[in-house]
Design a protein around this motif. Structure first.
Motif, PDB file in Angstrom:
ATOM      1  N   HIS A  38       0.723  -1.486   0.231  1.00  0.00           N
ATOM      2  CA  HIS A  38       0.268   0.268   0.195  1.00  0.00           C
ATOM      3  C   HIS A  38       0.837   1.561   0.080  1.00  0.00           C
ATOM      4  O   HIS A  38       0.206   2.248   0.007  1.00  0.00           O
ATOM      5  N   SER A  41       1.268   1.414  -4.192  1.00  0.00           N
ATOM      6  CA  SER A  41      -0.270   1.663  -4.799  1.00  0.00           C
ATOM      7  C   SER A  41      -1.072   2.619  -4.782  1.00  0.00           C
ATOM      8  O   SER A  41      -0.318   3.441  -3.551  1.00  0.00           O
ATOM      9  N   GLY A  42      -2.057   3.021  -5.808  1.00  0.00           N
ATOM     10  CA  GLY A  42      -2.205   4.267  -5.424  1.00  0.00           C
ATOM     11  C   GLY A  42      -2.260   5.236  -5.218  1.00  0.00           C
ATOM     12  O   GLY A  42      -2.331   6.557  -5.609  1.00  0.00           O
ATOM     13  N   LYS A  43      -0.499   5.443  -6.250  1.00  0.00           N
ATOM     14  CA  LYS A  43      -0.166   7.090  -6.174  1.00  0.00           C
ATOM     15  C   LYS A  43      -0.390   7.729  -7.117  1.00  0.00           C
ATOM     16  O   LYS A  43      -0.947   8.126  -7.166  1.00  0.00           O
ATOM     17  N   ASP A  46      -6.229   3.162  -9.241  1.00  0.00           N
ATOM     18  CA  ASP A  46      -6.551   2.819  -8.132  1.00  0.00           C
ATOM     19  C   ASP A  46      -5.735   2.233  -7.518  1.00  0.00           C
ATOM     20  O   ASP A  46      -4.380   2.488  -7.083  1.00  0.00           O
ATOM     21  N   LYS A  47      -6.614   3.282  -6.233  1.00  0.00           N
ATOM     22  CA  LYS A  47      -5.410   2.490  -5.081  1.00  0.00           C
ATOM     23  C   LYS A  47      -5.365   1.593  -4.422  1.00  0.00           C
ATOM     24  O   LYS A  47      -3.943   1.363  -3.013  1.00  0.00           O
ATOM     25  N   TYR A  48      -5.639   0.006  -4.483  1.00  0.00           N
ATOM     26  CA  TYR A  48      -5.820  -0.923  -4.470  1.00  0.00           C
ATOM     27  C   TYR A  48      -5.072  -1.992  -5.398  1.00  0.00           C
ATOM     28  O   TYR A  48      -5.110  -3.279  -5.527  1.00  0.00           O
TER      29      TYR A  48
END
Length: 126
Positions: A38, A41-43, A46-48
């Motif tokens: 995490h 991810s999501g920078k 989709d943050k997931y």
């Protein structure tokens, strides 16, 4: 998958990763995997999920020897393709864990082979 394992996987965790003070090494490892995923991810989007750019940055920073001396773009593209089970062009957490599992298995195999070689060398020396 057994019914017992299936129910365990669907049981809510009573202690969050951040609140775990006296966790076991395995609990800490799982928490660390979640945090690492995490943090990349999501920078973008989709943050997931990890897109190609996020995956590349994660591999460069977390596994620098993994990409060392290769064509980064080609290898990242191949890794993304191989991990992306649902073919959405991104890596979700479950697909990420596949990568970590494969690396753990390969590392363990290397360790076992090294120990066996050491044992053979010791047997021959006596």
């Amino acid at each position: 998958m057994s019914d017992k394992l299936q129910s365990l996987l669907h049981t809510p965790v009573s202690v969050s990763v951040q609140d775990c003070i006296m966790c076991s090494p395995l609990q800490n490892a799982v928490g660390d995997l979640i945090k690492v995923f995490h943090s990349y991810s999501g920078k973008e989007g989709d943050k997931y999920k990890l897109n190609k750019k996020e995956l590349k940055i994660m591999l460069q920073q977390e596994l620098p020897d993994f990409l060392n001396g290769t064509n980064d773009s080609f290898l990242v593209e191949k890794i993304l393709y191989d991990l992306d089970d649902n073919k959405d062009g991104e890596v979700d957490f479950q697909e990420f864990v596949t990568l970590v599992s494969a690396l753990a298995v390969a590392s363990n195999k290397f360790f076992e082979d090294y120990v066996k070689e050491e044992e053979r060398g010791n047997d021959e020396g006596h």
